[in-house]
Structure formats: C-alpha cells, structure tokens
Write a protein that holds these residues in place. Structure first.
Motif, PDB file in Angstrom:
ATOM      1  N   UNK A 184       0.849  -1.197   0.000  1.00  0.00           N
ATOM      2  CA  UNK A 184       0.000   0.000   0.000  1.00  0.00           C
ATOM      3  C   UNK A 184       0.890   1.255   0.000  1.00  0.00           C
ATOM      4  N   UNK A 185       0.249   2.435  -0.079  1.00  0.00           N
ATOM      5  CA  UNK A 185       1.019   3.676  -0.159  1.00  0.00           C
ATOM      6  C   UNK A 185       1.379   4.228   1.211  1.00  0.00           C
ATOM      7  N   UNK A 186       0.956   3.553   2.280  1.00  0.00           N
ATOM      8  CA  UNK A 186       1.403   3.948   3.621  1.00  0.00           C
ATOM      9  C   UNK A 186       1.473   2.724   4.519  1.00  0.00           C
ATOM     10  N   UNK A 187       2.177   2.883   5.633  1.00  0.00           N
ATOM     11  CA  UNK A 187       2.259   1.795   6.608  1.00  0.00           C
ATOM     12  C   UNK A 187       0.969   1.752   7.424  1.00  0.00           C
ATOM     13  N   UNK A 188       0.753   0.659   8.130  1.00  0.00           N
ATOM     14  CA  UNK A 188      -0.397   0.583   9.040  1.00  0.00           C
ATOM     15  C   UNK A 188      -1.400  -0.484   8.655  1.00  0.00           C
ATOM     16  N   UNK A 245       9.840   0.064   2.339  1.00  0.00           N
ATOM     17  CA  UNK A 245       9.512   0.408   0.950  1.00  0.00           C
ATOM     18  C   UNK A 245       8.011   0.307   0.784  1.00  0.00           C
ATOM     19  N   UNK A 246       7.389   1.427   0.339  1.00  0.00           N
ATOM     20  CA  UNK A 246       5.946   1.442   0.113  1.00  0.00           C
ATOM     21  C   UNK A 246       5.661   1.139  -1.362  1.00  0.00           C
ATOM     22  N   UNK A 247       4.393   0.942  -1.676  1.00  0.00           N
ATOM     23  CA  UNK A 247       3.972   0.683  -3.060  1.00  0.00           C
ATOM     24  C   UNK A 247       4.788  -0.429  -3.715  1.00  0.00           C
ATOM     25  N   UNK A 248       5.198  -1.379  -2.918  1.00  0.00           N
ATOM     26  CA  UNK A 248       6.080  -2.440  -3.412  1.00  0.00           C
ATOM     27  C   UNK A 248       5.417  -3.792  -3.182  1.00  0.00           C
ATOM     28  N   UNK A 249       5.309  -4.526  -4.257  1.00  0.00           N
ATOM     29  CA  UNK A 249       4.601  -5.814  -4.216  1.00  0.00           C
ATOM     30  C   UNK A 249       5.613  -6.940  -4.272  1.00  0.00           C
ATOM     31  N   UNK A 277      12.676 -20.814  -1.099  1.00  0.00           N
ATOM     32  CA  UNK A 277      13.016 -21.485   0.158  1.00  0.00           C
ATOM     33  C   UNK A 277      14.402 -21.082   0.645  1.00  0.00           C
ATOM     34  N   UNK A 278      15.164 -20.410  -0.235  1.00  0.00           N
ATOM     35  CA  UNK A 278      16.470 -19.887   0.197  1.00  0.00           C
ATOM     36  C   UNK A 278      16.325 -18.460   0.712  1.00  0.00           C
ATOM     37  N   UNK A 279      15.088 -18.030   0.907  1.00  0.00           N
ATOM     38  CA  UNK A 279      14.777 -16.691   1.434  1.00  0.00           C
ATOM     39  C   UNK A 279      15.175 -15.581   0.465  1.00  0.00           C
ATOM     40  N   UNK A 280      15.064 -15.849  -0.824  1.00  0.00           N
ATOM     41  CA  UNK A 280      15.247 -14.796  -1.815  1.00  0.00           C
ATOM     42  C   UNK A 280      13.878 -14.190  -2.087  1.00  0.00           C
ATOM     43  N   UNK A 281      13.852 -12.861  -2.060  1.00  0.00           N
ATOM     44  CA  UNK A 281      12.583 -12.153  -2.229  1.00  0.00           C
ATOM     45  C   UNK A 281      12.601 -11.433  -3.566  1.00  0.00           C
ATOM     46  N   UNK A 282      11.559 -11.640  -4.362  1.00  0.00           N
ATOM     47  CA  UNK A 282      11.433 -10.944  -5.636  1.00  0.00           C
ATOM     48  C   UNK A 282      10.271  -9.966  -5.492  1.00  0.00           C
ATOM     49  N   UNK A 283      10.559  -8.663  -5.663  1.00  0.00           N
ATOM     50  CA  UNK A 283       9.512  -7.657  -5.482  1.00  0.00           C
ATOM     51  C   UNK A 283       9.574  -6.660  -6.620  1.00  0.00           C
ATOM     52  N   UNK A 284       8.508  -5.868  -6.752  1.00  0.00           N
ATOM     53  CA  UNK A 284       8.482  -4.897  -7.847  1.00  0.00           C
ATOM     54  C   UNK A 284       7.821  -3.612  -7.367  1.00  0.00           C
ATOM     55  N   UNK A 285       8.365  -2.467  -7.809  1.00  0.00           N
ATOM     56  CA  UNK A 285       7.693  -1.191  -7.611  1.00  0.00           C
ATOM     57  C   UNK A 285       8.053  -0.257  -8.755  1.00  0.00           C
ATOM     58  N   UNK A 286       7.402   0.897  -8.830  1.00  0.00           N
ATOM     59  CA  UNK A 286       7.600   1.798  -9.965  1.00  0.00           C
ATOM     60  C   UNK A 286       9.000   2.392  -9.992  1.00  0.00           C
TER      61      UNK A 286
END
Lengths: 123, 430
Positions: free
Chosen positions: B36-40, B81-85, B91-100
């Motif tokens: 989302x665009x803010x925390x909470x 990081x906001x707005x980040x999906x 299983x090796x704890x690699x995270x793939x994320x995307x944002x603008x």
C-alpha cells in the motif's frame, strides 16, 4: 411510569441478557445480570447512554482525501446524528496531526472532535 | 543481489511489531516491504475504537494504534519500501519484489518474517446465483471506500454476514446517511462481539436476521434487490420463506482467509484448518529462518493479540540471526486440538525454546457455556479453568507458565480441550 427494557450487557464477553425495570427514569430492578457491573451498565444505559463517535472528514490540500476523527469523550447517544451533521459541515485543511482538536465542545457536550491520523500537505 | 539481514513482508500491525521487536533485540539491517502507499495496513481504514485495550490499556481507534507503531518504526530509522509488491519468495529466502521506482528488486534475506495478513471471502466463495450487477462489495472494500476514499457505495443496504466487519459497516453506512435494511446471518448466532451487536445494530434499530441467507441477486446494471430466505438445520434455504428485499447495495462480511500465495509457492507447510503456515513456538515456519505472524497465520479478532504474536516472531527472528536459535533440537511437542477445539497455534513446541510470553492461541468449534477449558499431556492436567462462555467468534489464549513448561517435559503431545463440567450444557444449534 414504570418501564421494562430488555438489554444485553456489554461490560464483558459473557453478555448477560438483562431485564431492567425503571420508574420515572430511575432503575428500580435489574434481572439476569450475573455481576454488579451489569447494574452499573443498566443504570447508565437507562439514564444517560453515551457513545464514542468515530467518523471521517474530507480534508483540503492533504496527501489523502479523508482523515479519521473521534469524540475525545463519549457523547449522549441521542446526539450521534446531530454530531455527524456538525462534523460534516466543518471544513478542514492539511496539515493535521493525531490529537489535534478540530471542533471544540461539539454541540455543548463537553467533548471535542480530535484527529486520529496524520495528514500532511500534498506535495 | 541485494543482501539484507531481515526482510519483513507486510507493513501492517504484524510487520510493524515484528520489525520494532527485532530492532530492539539488536538487529539493525531490517527492511519492511508494503504494497500500500502507507504503513499501518488495514488498521488505517478501521476508524472505530476498541483497539489497544490489552497492549496500551486504553481504547484507541485503528489509525491511532497503527500510528503508535509507525512512530516506533520511524524513531528507530527502520527501512521500509511502500507501493512495493512481493511477487515471490524462495526457500532460500530470496525475495522478488516490484515497484515503480526500482523496477524489479531481488533481495536475499538471512531471515524473513511473513506478515501479509488476510483478505476477505468474496461472492465467488458463496455461489450466490443471479446477475452480476454493480453494488455488491465485500464489507472491507466498502469500508475503504467510505473511510479512506470518501465515497458512499450506496443508499439502501443489506449486509450478509454478522462478523465484526459487517456489524461495524452497518453502523458506519447508517452514520453516513445510508439506510441499512438488515444484517443476515446464516448461523443461529452472530460471529461478532456482543458490544458490536449492541452499538452497531441495536443503537440504530437495524434488524439482525439469524439463520437467513441471500438466495438470489436481482438487477442488471445496478443491484435492485435480493431474495433472502430462512435456512434449516442443515443451513439449506427453505423455499417457502423466500422474500424480496429492495436494495442498491449488498455488503458481504463472510469470513477472512490468510493471504498465503507466497508461503505456498515457497513450499512452506500449511495447516488446512487455519489456511496459514504451520508454526512452532518461535512462530517459525517449516523453512528455517522464515517466520510468520498475525493474520497470515490465523485470523485474529483483536489486533492486540497480533502484536503479542508478532513480537515473538520478531524476537525469535533476531535470535535466529544471532545464531542462538538452532533448529537441531529434541523432538518437538505437538499441540493437539481436542474435543470442542478447532485449532491450536503454535502447532509444535520445542520445549527448551519456550519463552515467557508464549501463549497457546485457539478457537472453539461451537458456543459453550459453563464448561472447563483443559490443557493436558496424557492424563496430566497442566491447566484447567472454568469458563462461563466460549464462542467460535472469540479467540482464546492460555499463557504458557514456567510450571507448565516444567510439566510438559518428556511428553510428545499437549492437548487443549473442552470438558463438560457437572452442570454444563452445550448450547447447540436450535
């Protein structure tokens, strides 16, 4: 005039179903409660029921279009809708921060409308 | 690939509490990822009060509760990081994320906390026949429209489902000038808190129709009405009781599902009853170094309990990172949902790693009054307490005391169950 009301006590999760008899606004008998607190609740509900009102207000120049607000003290239940009307008429501008007083002493209840979130000016 | 000590997926109450706790335990390299665009998280749209009685000893609104934790995160300078999906975790704890801003992000985390929360069941999950007009929303979506965006979704409303969100929205829509015709509930009792039934329905004379459901949707472009019907003991609609209710809006408050697409893809062991990952006393999943907390594990009714649970996850993630938490321990004690219990969290307990704040969280299967709640290892009773009332809608918890920890030693199973005391009556369906 004697009046009998059925109510559910909300002081704790047990939720006792109570039968409350009152005369001229004075509670004379409480049945169905399983502890003292039920009586206190029944008396408050019959003589001066109050509620905390939470709602939102449209805000100008804010980073978000709406902010959330609440009454900082409970207000009489009968005034909830009137409070809503007064709140909806008020105009506010960013920035606003948690705890800021937006309307003082709303409808002479002694309660203030305060912000429950921050809203900075739109960049 | 970017390296991080601790990555937390989700910036709601669970993620925030886990982040703050891990920081306070000495971990500095923390990243919270929030879509989302803010925390909470969802607290931002829960503008009503009643949050924080356990944690802060006062009644806060959702945004105020969130704000206290957001302040704690900011004071500590924890990265987010906001707005980040997040698209994928391995299983090796690699995270793939995307944002603008960054495009695709690849982060390797030494430890992960899953705090993605839950989402609402939709009309599709209920199979209500009829047209597909506008005007049918989940209660939470409507709550976002009203409280965050400033739109009222409709003027004449029926709510299906009497869980807390449904009740809260009945009041909210009424305050904003809509007419809420009724709240229909399939079960013979409401799943919501009693005080919500009183303050959200009775205060505004909104009828609660128990053992009723929606059997038909009418209207082509916009909802024009619904057919409701009473249901029998098997929850099947009784044809002769069908009647038409005119409305332009139907809000669905029909349950929450932990949001675990990422967990499943990563191959984490899941519990089909909670729809969340299987966790141990440290809130660690079946993948070492991957922790989970809050509604992603099981749906809570109080955010205070989410905070408690997430602090355990944050603290245990920190001790894992400091190498103090080895997975090679003796066989864990399995927790078992006995008579009358739907599930117990955590699923297993490594006896020697139990901490003071550890609790057994569970839900009961039905409404019970005047029964005994018992925790036992074989015939040894570890805990027993009389309960005036137990309901599926209210999550229960039992703190694990030092004495219980001592008494558990040597056992392979611990059972939580309901025992009928002498006069106990099971208030079953009518």
């Amino acid at each position: 005039m004697q009046e009998v009301r059925e109510m559910v006590c909300i002081v704790c999760p047990v939720g006792c179903h109570m039968k409350v008899t009152s005369n001229e606004g004075q509670v004379t008998k409480v049945e169905g409660n399983s502890c003292k607190r039920g009586i206190g609740y029944a008396e408050a509900e019959c003589t001066h029921p109050t509620r905390t009102l939470t709602t939102t207000m449209r805000i100008k120049n804010g980073e978000v279009p709406m902010i959330s607000v609440k009454t900082d003290e409970p207000v009489p239940k009968s005034l909830l809708m009137a409070c809503m009307e007064a709140i909806n008429k008020a105009k506010i501008q960013a920035p606003i921060h948690v705890g800021d007083k937006i309307i003082e002493n709303i409808l002479d209840t002694g309660s203030n409308i305060v912000a429950t979130r921050n809203c900075e000016r739109k960049a | 690939m970017e390296q991080r000590e601790l990555v937390i997926i989700g910036g709601g109450p669970a993620g925030l509490a886990a982040a703050v706790e891990a920081y306070d335990q000495g971990i500095r390299d923390i990243l919270i990822i929030e879509r989302d665009s803010e925390l909470g998280g969802i607290l931002q749209q829960c503008i009503h009060n009643g949050f924080g009685l356990h944690i802060f000893g006062e009644e806060l609104t959702g945004p105020e509760y969130a704000w206290r934790f957001i302040e704690e995160v900011k004071e500590r300078g924890i990265d987010y990081k906001l707005n980040t999906m997040v698209l994928d975790i391995s299983e090796k704890r690699e995270v793939l994320a995307v944002n603008e801003e960054d495009g695709l992000l690849e982060i390797e985390a030494k430890a992960l906390v899953l705090a993605m929360g839950c989402r609402e069941r939709t009309r599709g999950a209920l199979n209500i026949p009829g047209m597909r007009p506008a005007g049918i929303y989940t209660a939470g979506a409507a709550q976002r429209f009203v409280n965050m965006e400033g739109y009222l979704p409709g003027k004449k409303v029926v709510i299906l489902g009497s869980g807390d969100i449904g009740l809260i929205m009945a009041r909210r829509m009424t305050l904003e000038g809509a007419k809420v015709e009724m709240v229909c509930e399939l079960l013979p009792y409401s799943g919501g808190l009693t005080r919500n039934i009183v303050q959200c329905l009775e205060d505004f004379d909104i009828p609660l129709k128990l053992e009723h459901t929606v059997t038909q949707i009418h209207g082509k472009d916009r909802l024009e009405g619904i057919t409701i019907a009473q249901v029998d003991a098997h929850r099947k609609p009784i044809k002769s009781t069908e009647c038409f209710v005119e409305c332009d809006t139907l809000l669905l408050s029909v349950g929450l599902i932990p949001e675990n697409e990422l967990s499943r893809e990563a191959g984490i062991n899941m519990d089909h009853i909670t729809s969340g990952p299987v966790v141990n006393e440290s809130m660690e999943t079946s993948i070492e170094g991957v922790f989970a907390c809050g509604n992603v594990v099981h749906v809570h009714d109080l955010v205070d309990f989410v905070t408690d649970e997430s602090r355990v996850a944050g603290r245990c993630a920190a001790s894992y990172l400091r190498g103090k938490h080895s997975s090679e321990q003796e066989d864990p004690i399995v927790t078992k949902a006995g008579e009358g219990i739907r599930y117990v969290i955590p699923h297993h307990i490594r006896h020697q790693l139990l901490q003071k704040e550890n609790k057994l969280f569970f839900r009961v299967l039905d409404i019970y009054s005047d029964v005994k709640l018992v925790v036992r290892c074989d015939d040894q009773i570890l805990y027993s307490k009389k309960k005036r009332k137990l309901a599926p809608g209210e999550m229960e918890s039992i703190p694990i005391t030092d004495q219980m920890i001592v008494n558990m030693e040597g056992y392979s199973e611990v059972t939580v169950e309901i025992q009928q005391s002498g006069l106990g009556v099971r208030e079953c369906k009518k």
